[in-house]
Write a protein that holds these residues in place. Sequence first.
Motif, mmCIF file in Angstrom:
data_model
loop_
_atom_site.group_PDB
_atom_site.id
_atom_site.type_symbol
_atom_site.label_atom_id
_atom_site.label_comp_id
_atom_site.label_asym_id
_atom_site.label_seq_id
_atom_site.Cartn_x
_atom_site.Cartn_y
_atom_site.Cartn_z
ATOM 1 N N SER A 60 -1.515 -5.745 -13.655
ATOM 2 C CA SER A 60 -0.165 -6.117 -14.076
ATOM 3 C C SER A 60 0.750 -4.909 -13.949
ATOM 4 N N PHE A 61 1.917 -5.137 -13.377
ATOM 5 C CA PHE A 61 2.916 -4.060 -13.344
ATOM 6 C C PHE A 61 4.245 -4.677 -12.969
ATOM 7 N N GLU A 62 5.313 -3.911 -13.166
ATOM 8 C CA GLU A 62 6.605 -4.374 -12.669
ATOM 9 C C GLU A 62 7.301 -3.290 -11.890
ATOM 10 N N LEU A 63 8.194 -3.727 -11.030
ATOM 11 C CA LEU A 63 8.877 -2.805 -10.124
ATOM 12 C C LEU A 63 10.358 -3.155 -10.135
ATOM 13 N N ARG A 64 11.188 -2.144 -10.454
ATOM 14 C CA ARG A 64 12.629 -2.385 -10.519
ATOM 15 C C ARG A 64 13.319 -1.939 -9.239
ATOM 16 N N ARG A 65 14.481 -2.478 -9.038
ATOM 17 C CA ARG A 65 15.286 -1.996 -7.906
ATOM 18 C C ARG A 65 15.677 -0.542 -8.152
ATOM 19 N N GLY A 66 15.634 0.228 -7.122
ATOM 20 C CA GLY A 66 15.979 1.644 -7.262
ATOM 21 C C GLY A 66 14.815 2.499 -7.705
ATOM 22 N N GLU A 67 13.630 1.900 -7.740
ATOM 23 C CA GLU A 67 12.475 2.619 -8.273
ATOM 24 C C GLU A 67 11.383 2.744 -7.219
ATOM 25 N N VAL A 68 10.703 3.891 -7.228
ATOM 26 C CA VAL A 68 9.524 4.050 -6.388
ATOM 27 C C VAL A 68 8.315 4.116 -7.310
ATOM 28 N N VAL A 69 7.393 3.169 -7.153
ATOM 29 C CA VAL A 69 6.158 3.222 -7.923
ATOM 30 C C VAL A 69 5.043 3.636 -6.973
ATOM 31 N N GLY A 70 4.363 4.732 -7.334
ATOM 32 C CA GLY A 70 3.273 5.212 -6.494
ATOM 33 C C GLY A 70 1.949 4.665 -6.998
ATOM 34 N N LEU A 92 15.890 5.599 -0.006
ATOM 35 C CA LEU A 92 15.846 4.152 -0.113
ATOM 36 C C LEU A 92 15.951 3.726 -1.566
ATOM 37 N N ALA A 93 15.238 4.444 -2.445
ATOM 38 C CA ALA A 93 15.305 4.120 -3.869
ATOM 39 C C ALA A 93 16.733 4.310 -4.364
ATOM 40 N N ALA A 94 17.344 5.421 -3.951
ATOM 41 C CA ALA A 94 18.717 5.685 -4.389
ATOM 42 C C ALA A 94 19.666 4.579 -3.938
ATOM 43 N N GLN A 95 19.352 3.979 -2.789
ATOM 44 C CA GLN A 95 20.198 2.883 -2.298
ATOM 45 C C GLN A 95 19.877 1.557 -2.971
ATOM 46 N N GLY A 96 18.884 1.554 -3.869
ATOM 47 C CA GLY A 96 18.602 0.334 -4.614
ATOM 48 C C GLY A 96 17.410 -0.460 -4.121
ATOM 49 N N TYR A 97 16.662 0.080 -3.184
ATOM 50 C CA TYR A 97 15.447 -0.626 -2.762
ATOM 51 C C TYR A 97 14.359 -0.469 -3.821
ATOM 52 N N ALA A 98 13.521 -1.485 -3.940
ATOM 53 C CA ALA A 98 12.337 -1.390 -4.791
ATOM 54 C C ALA A 98 11.161 -1.060 -3.887
ATOM 55 N N VAL A 99 10.509 0.068 -4.149
ATOM 56 C CA VAL A 99 9.511 0.572 -3.205
ATOM 57 C C VAL A 99 8.168 0.819 -3.895
ATOM 58 N N ILE A 100 7.096 0.374 -3.261
ATOM 59 C CA ILE A 100 5.749 0.728 -3.703
ATOM 60 C C ILE A 100 5.168 1.659 -2.648
ATOM 61 N N VAL A 101 4.679 2.820 -3.093
ATOM 62 C CA VAL A 101 4.044 3.743 -2.161
ATOM 63 C C VAL A 101 2.573 3.863 -2.533
ATOM 64 N N LEU A 143 3.227 12.525 -6.168
ATOM 65 C CA LEU A 143 4.046 13.257 -7.134
ATOM 66 C C LEU A 143 5.469 13.406 -6.629
ATOM 67 N N HIS A 144 5.576 13.633 -5.343
ATOM 68 C CA HIS A 144 6.866 13.966 -4.767
ATOM 69 C C HIS A 144 7.802 12.769 -4.694
ATOM 70 N N VAL A 145 7.272 11.598 -4.415
ATOM 71 C CA VAL A 145 8.184 10.474 -4.177
ATOM 72 C C VAL A 145 8.322 9.499 -5.353
ATOM 73 N N SER A 146 7.366 9.513 -6.308
ATOM 74 C CA SER A 146 7.319 8.409 -7.269
ATOM 75 C C SER A 146 8.139 8.642 -8.532
ATOM 76 N N ASP A 147 8.735 7.555 -9.049
ATOM 77 C CA ASP A 147 9.329 7.576 -10.383
ATOM 78 C C ASP A 147 8.249 7.299 -11.423
ATOM 79 N N ARG A 148 7.350 6.400 -11.061
ATOM 80 C CA ARG A 148 6.203 6.131 -11.921
ATOM 81 C C ARG A 148 4.971 6.107 -11.038
ATOM 82 N N ILE A 149 3.822 6.434 -11.639
ATOM 83 C CA ILE A 149 2.591 6.458 -10.868
ATOM 84 C C ILE A 149 1.556 5.577 -11.544
ATOM 85 N N VAL A 150 1.031 4.622 -10.789
ATOM 86 C CA VAL A 150 -0.030 3.754 -11.285
ATOM 87 C C VAL A 150 -1.344 4.337 -10.793
#
Lengths: 503, 324
Positions: A276-286, A444-453, A462-469
Amino acid sequence: MTEQIPVLRLEGIVKTFPGVRALDGVSLSIMPGEVHALMGENGAGKSTLMKVLGGIHQPDEGRIIIEEQPVVMAGPLDAKAKGIVFIHQELSLADELSVAENIYLGELPRKRFGLVDWAELEAKTNGILEKLKVGFDAKTRVGDLSIANQQMVEIARALTVDAKAVIFDEPTASLTDAEKTVLFEVIADLKAQGVGIAYISHRMEEIFRITDRISVLRDGQYQGTVNTGDTDEEGVTHMMIGRKLDLSRNESHHELGNVALEVRGLSCGDLYRDVSFELRRGEVVGFYGLVGAGRTEIAETLFGLRDPSAGTILLDGEEVRIHSPHDAIERGISLVPEDRKAQGLVLGMNCRDNMTLPQVDDLKAGPFVADGAEIAIFDQYRDKLDIRTPGWKQLVGNLSGGNQQKIVIGKWLSMHPNVLIVDEPTRGIDVGSKAEIHNLIRDLAAQGYAVIVISSEMPEVLHVSDRIVAMYSGRIMRTFTSEEVTEENLIAAISGLETQKVA
Amino acid sequence: MSGLTRKDIGGFLARQGILVAFVLFIIGFTIANARFLDPDNIMGVVRSSAILGVMALGVTFVVISGNLDLSVGSMMSFSTIVVLDLHDKIGPALAIPAMFAMTLCLGAFIGFLVGYLKLNSLIVTLGMLSAIHGLTLTYSGGKNMDIADKEGTWFSVFGQGEALGLPVPILIFVLLAAVLGMLLSKMPFGRKVYAVGGNGTAATFSGIRRARVVFGCYLISAFCVATAGLIQASRSLGSQNTVGQGLELEVLAAVILGGASLMGGSGTIFKTVVGVLILGFIQNGLLLMGLQFYVQYVVTWIIIILAVWLDIAAKRGKLWSPIA
């Protein structure tokens, strides 16, 4: 100290292909008993140099010299006969044959009537395997071995000849840390026996751990050789790309938008459970974890390549069922896959056609594909992503790895996805392109994309993520914010040290 | 050292071998029989190539998508027999669409097996070659099929008529080549065919529904076969059950000769047309040299082998290499 002669020396090697000067006067020498790193960005000429050494390409100018004797390499077998052995990133083993058969393929010991002398074969093989201290024997079927052990078989094969120089091409690309340690021990043994070793890798920490000297190529030109002890990561990077790199952690913070994707209790057989997880627009989840932790499988489920056995997927708050990539794309989910050559690109197709492939049905002028619109999309993303290619007609297979990856990314960005999933965005890509792709993901995150890396490289996550799963063995162990994550707690989470707590 | 080395010549032959061979054939045939380059003879070759050509257009789609179609010969026999039989029963105006519908059903069945069930196309279409032959014989009861009133039917126009100063079979071939050429090179479907044949996994990852594309290719192939059957039936107004026998190999030879790769992902309609013409001229030349027609069967085989070899050689840039 006696004067040593190089086991292998290259002198002024020039190799041109139509329109490209791939190697422009490259000279270097490998001494006996040294580990010599060969570095350079993708497209710098490393692969071409290896092909020249292996006799796959003939140099236009220059000489290959083995122990002071100029030689002509007629082909890979000839190179091996002359004592130059390659350990490739991509393995060339027959899965269905035993370890012993693979090692002595083509030169199996014979008895009377041309029958194979199995006893002798086994004895010889086990002799070599003992030296390598591996945990399998001559009779093991190669297909049953892990990638790391298959690589050991390749190395064992190299040891059957009197190797003067062994060339490792990205040998650790798919190895775990423990497996790497074993590999490095083997390299140290070879070194002690006076074999010259050329070591090609993008991984700085390995280079500094095991090599004695570093030679750098840039755009086909030899940039120089330095003693490993006299330089550092920054220095080497500077030689490779001619500028400095940003290796810091993500600290940018901007407003997050609404929840673009929510996953509740998703399971898929034994591959992963109760995710379970959620991903917001403008966010990078690693998503970080070991190979096999279930990260790629989650991405494949979201992209419609696997049906989940339980759980729900919500896009913008609405429950959806995704049964095929086609469904996923229609719902605005894009996946930059793990293996760009097998999954991301049609290598025999040109750059433009690859990039517009998912939307070719929508780019129409009457019944025809709208040429102009396609070229406009290609031009836009070529400029945006700084893709270096002579033109859109260039076949994708002719581009370097970094540029190929940018074509795949451009392909999905041009779809303006609601959720962009990027699996191993920089695998096999040089440092320069890596940094560009990292910056791109942040943009891309700054432009409002929701990104999973999804990544196996900690600095990248570490470098790209706002949150890390952090995942371990098919389960999410913990989710970190970029403030609370440290290397220690991240490693603890992905190596299952917290399993007890959850179970 | 100046001049051509053996390696240069080898590389040139590898890239342009088919054309070189073709030019040599033409020169040889012209020396052997001056009639070879006579306009009437050339027209005759094009005309007699039309049936093969129409079928090759459809198979081009199948081959580019990375599959094979070995059933086109026996499927063409089926179409011919069916349309001739129905001609006298329900009249040509209904017989033609009925025959097209039945042939397309066969194509759809193959497309379902290869596209949706992902069965190997070689096995499926090789099996269908035999199965459709059986179907045709069952349908006809093993007898030859003839139209009763051969003088009084307009049905003969497709095979024997002329329009715009050209024989109708040639017009059909040219028209179909133009339409299918557009479809393949300019329309989204064509792009997807190349993607599926070039890298099916990457095509799937790009949202392309691979099964549908493969299915579509077999439908197109069946449509072309039905058209060829129509021309054949109309030309002869009577037929044996085996009229298309062996054509599958000639068709494949023409497609490969044109340069489509059996690995899928490459080839064009234009190249296939060239391949058809080369094959037609070579066969015609052999006849003019006084050789029996059955020599063609051997020659067709030689041409296939040559074309496949040169296809691989062109990729490597040399005629022979120790590694694939």
